[in-house]
Motif scaffolding. Sequence first.
Motif, mmCIF file in Angstrom:
data_model
loop_
_atom_site.group_PDB
_atom_site.id
_atom_site.type_symbol
_atom_site.label_atom_id
_atom_site.label_comp_id
_atom_site.label_asym_id
_atom_site.label_seq_id
_atom_site.Cartn_x
_atom_site.Cartn_y
_atom_site.Cartn_z
ATOM 1 N N ARG A 149 21.332 -22.870 -39.208
ATOM 2 C CA ARG A 149 22.013 -22.757 -37.911
ATOM 3 C C ARG A 149 23.510 -23.012 -38.045
ATOM 4 O O ARG A 149 24.335 -22.287 -37.486
ATOM 5 C CB ARG A 149 21.402 -23.744 -36.915
ATOM 6 N N ARG A 150 23.866 -24.062 -38.790
ATOM 7 C CA ARG A 150 25.282 -24.407 -38.953
ATOM 8 C C ARG A 150 26.040 -23.315 -39.696
ATOM 9 O O ARG A 150 27.157 -22.963 -39.325
ATOM 10 C CB ARG A 150 25.426 -25.731 -39.686
ATOM 11 N N LEU A 151 25.440 -22.789 -40.768
ATOM 12 C CA LEU A 151 26.104 -21.728 -41.534
ATOM 13 C C LEU A 151 26.240 -20.457 -40.698
ATOM 14 O O LEU A 151 27.283 -19.793 -40.742
ATOM 15 C CB LEU A 151 25.353 -21.449 -42.836
ATOM 16 N N SER A 152 25.208 -20.120 -39.939
ATOM 17 C CA SER A 152 25.276 -18.937 -39.069
ATOM 18 C C SER A 152 26.367 -19.100 -38.012
ATOM 19 O O SER A 152 27.126 -18.165 -37.754
ATOM 20 C CB SER A 152 23.932 -18.688 -38.392
ATOM 21 N N ALA A 153 26.436 -20.268 -37.411
ATOM 22 C CA ALA A 153 27.457 -20.525 -36.397
ATOM 23 C C ALA A 153 28.850 -20.429 -37.007
ATOM 24 O O ALA A 153 29.768 -19.868 -36.389
ATOM 25 C CB ALA A 153 27.241 -21.906 -35.761
ATOM 26 N N TYR A 154 29.014 -20.940 -38.205
ATOM 27 C CA TYR A 154 30.311 -20.880 -38.880
ATOM 28 C C TYR A 154 30.703 -19.427 -39.149
ATOM 29 O O TYR A 154 31.852 -19.031 -38.925
ATOM 30 C CB TYR A 154 30.256 -21.686 -40.183
ATOM 31 N N GLY A 155 29.743 -18.617 -39.604
ATOM 32 C CA GLY A 155 30.004 -17.201 -39.851
ATOM 33 C C GLY A 155 30.340 -16.455 -38.569
ATOM 34 O O GLY A 155 31.249 -15.620 -38.547
ATOM 35 N N ARG A 156 29.614 -16.754 -37.481
ATOM 36 C CA ARG A 156 29.895 -16.114 -36.189
ATOM 37 C C ARG A 156 31.292 -16.469 -35.694
ATOM 38 O O ARG A 156 32.037 -15.618 -35.188
ATOM 39 C CB ARG A 156 28.862 -16.530 -35.137
ATOM 40 N N GLU A 157 31.654 -17.738 -35.841
ATOM 41 C CA GLU A 157 32.974 -18.188 -35.386
ATOM 42 C C GLU A 157 34.087 -17.503 -36.183
ATOM 43 O O GLU A 157 35.083 -17.057 -35.615
ATOM 44 C CB GLU A 157 33.070 -19.707 -35.543
ATOM 45 N N ALA A 183 33.932 -14.566 -37.700
ATOM 46 C CA ALA A 183 33.979 -13.162 -37.295
ATOM 47 C C ALA A 183 34.664 -13.033 -35.935
ATOM 48 O O ALA A 183 35.513 -12.155 -35.727
ATOM 49 C CB ALA A 183 32.572 -12.571 -37.250
ATOM 50 N N ARG A 184 34.314 -13.909 -35.008
ATOM 51 C CA ARG A 184 34.907 -13.880 -33.669
ATOM 52 C C ARG A 184 36.419 -14.105 -33.757
ATOM 53 O O ARG A 184 37.191 -13.433 -33.064
ATOM 54 C CB ARG A 184 34.242 -14.931 -32.779
ATOM 55 N N ASP A 185 36.853 -15.028 -34.616
ATOM 56 C CA ASP A 185 38.285 -15.278 -34.792
ATOM 57 C C ASP A 185 39.007 -14.032 -35.314
ATOM 58 O O ASP A 185 40.194 -13.844 -35.048
ATOM 59 C CB ASP A 185 38.520 -16.442 -35.760
ATOM 60 N N GLY A 233 38.141 -11.088 -34.405
ATOM 61 C CA GLY A 233 37.958 -10.066 -33.380
ATOM 62 C C GLY A 233 36.814 -9.121 -33.682
ATOM 63 O O GLY A 233 36.816 -7.978 -33.224
ATOM 64 N N LEU A 234 35.836 -9.597 -34.435
ATOM 65 C CA LEU A 234 34.707 -8.768 -34.878
ATOM 66 C C LEU A 234 33.393 -9.470 -34.594
ATOM 67 O O LEU A 234 33.361 -10.681 -34.378
ATOM 68 C CB LEU A 234 34.808 -8.500 -36.384
ATOM 69 N N THR A 235 32.318 -8.707 -34.638
ATOM 70 C CA THR A 235 30.990 -9.304 -34.661
ATOM 71 C C THR A 235 30.648 -9.575 -36.126
ATOM 72 O O THR A 235 31.308 -9.046 -37.037
ATOM 73 C CB THR A 235 29.937 -8.348 -34.068
ATOM 74 N N VAL A 236 29.626 -10.368 -36.365
ATOM 75 C CA VAL A 236 29.221 -10.640 -37.750
ATOM 76 C C VAL A 236 28.850 -9.343 -38.471
ATOM 77 O O VAL A 236 29.332 -9.110 -39.586
ATOM 78 C CB VAL A 236 28.073 -11.683 -37.809
ATOM 79 N N PRO A 237 28.029 -8.455 -37.880
ATOM 80 C CA PRO A 237 27.722 -7.206 -38.581
ATOM 81 C C PRO A 237 28.956 -6.357 -38.873
ATOM 82 O O PRO A 237 29.052 -5.721 -39.932
ATOM 83 C CB PRO A 237 26.755 -6.478 -37.647
ATOM 84 N N GLN A 238 29.923 -6.348 -37.965
ATOM 85 C CA GLN A 238 31.151 -5.593 -38.211
ATOM 86 C C GLN A 238 31.944 -6.196 -39.372
ATOM 87 O O GLN A 238 32.452 -5.467 -40.225
ATOM 88 C CB GLN A 238 32.018 -5.555 -36.947
ATOM 89 N N ALA A 239 32.048 -7.519 -39.404
ATOM 90 C CA ALA A 239 32.759 -8.174 -40.504
ATOM 91 C C ALA A 239 32.054 -7.918 -41.832
ATOM 92 O O ALA A 239 32.710 -7.622 -42.844
ATOM 93 C CB ALA A 239 32.871 -9.680 -40.237
ATOM 94 N N SER A 256 43.724 -3.222 -43.733
ATOM 95 C CA SER A 256 44.477 -4.454 -43.511
ATOM 96 C C SER A 256 43.571 -5.549 -42.959
ATOM 97 O O SER A 256 43.621 -6.702 -43.413
ATOM 98 C CB SER A 256 45.623 -4.170 -42.538
ATOM 99 N N ARG A 257 42.729 -5.200 -41.995
ATOM 100 C CA ARG A 257 41.785 -6.186 -41.434
ATOM 101 C C ARG A 257 40.789 -6.635 -42.489
ATOM 102 O O ARG A 257 40.469 -7.819 -42.600
ATOM 103 C CB ARG A 257 41.029 -5.595 -40.237
ATOM 104 N N ALA A 258 40.259 -5.695 -43.263
ATOM 105 C CA ALA A 258 39.261 -6.021 -44.282
ATOM 106 C C ALA A 258 39.857 -6.909 -45.371
ATOM 107 O O ALA A 258 39.170 -7.786 -45.905
ATOM 108 C CB ALA A 258 38.684 -4.747 -44.890
ATOM 109 N N ALA A 259 41.126 -6.679 -45.695
ATOM 110 C CA ALA A 259 41.767 -7.480 -46.745
ATOM 111 C C ALA A 259 41.804 -8.954 -46.368
ATOM 112 O O ALA A 259 41.737 -9.825 -47.241
ATOM 113 C CB ALA A 259 43.184 -6.969 -47.000
ATOM 114 N N GLY A 260 41.890 -9.225 -45.071
ATOM 115 C CA GLY A 260 41.956 -10.616 -44.621
ATOM 116 C C GLY A 260 40.606 -11.272 -44.422
ATOM 117 O O GLY A 260 40.541 -12.443 -44.067
#
Length: 161
Positions: free
Chosen positions: A19-27, A29-31, A33-39, A102-106
């Motif tokens: 749960r913690r790792l998933s939440a960290y990944g979601r956060e 991705a959100r930072d 401007g993406l969803t996790v699947p998009q990132a 550019s987005r992917a590089a970051g």
Amino acid sequence: MTPPSAVESAARTLESVTRRLSAYGREAARDAGLTVPQALTLRALRDTPEPTPAVVARRAGLSRSSMTSILDRLEAAGLVRRERSRDDRRRVHLVLTSVGASRAAGLSDPVLDLLEERLGTLSAEDLARVLEGLEVLSGALLGEAELTRGGQGTRRLDSMR
């Protein structure tokens, strides 16, 4: 009240960590401007030579059926472009636009970054024990590990495959 068994405790700990790792990944991705699947898709595109939707889906750990809608959104956002193969018009190659590149590089792997930060403080001995435990757990969950129980021999976890 009966104390939880070792398996129950392990299950609760694993669930909490997941749960913690998933939440960290979601956060993370959100930072961006993406969803996790998009990132995951942008990172897979960045790291895959001559990417096709099927290859990117496999590399990102996503289903091929969900890849179409993810690519639709990334294309609408101007991050990805689909191009027909010149050799075989049935094949589609994916290309990052300059904005997408550019987005992917970051984009890093936020879970890996967190684990490197947190596990990097462990001693080599503690880290080796963590890795050994994770390998045993992974093998058991995949049904590949033989377990010895109370000296009564071994059994395979075939039912978990």
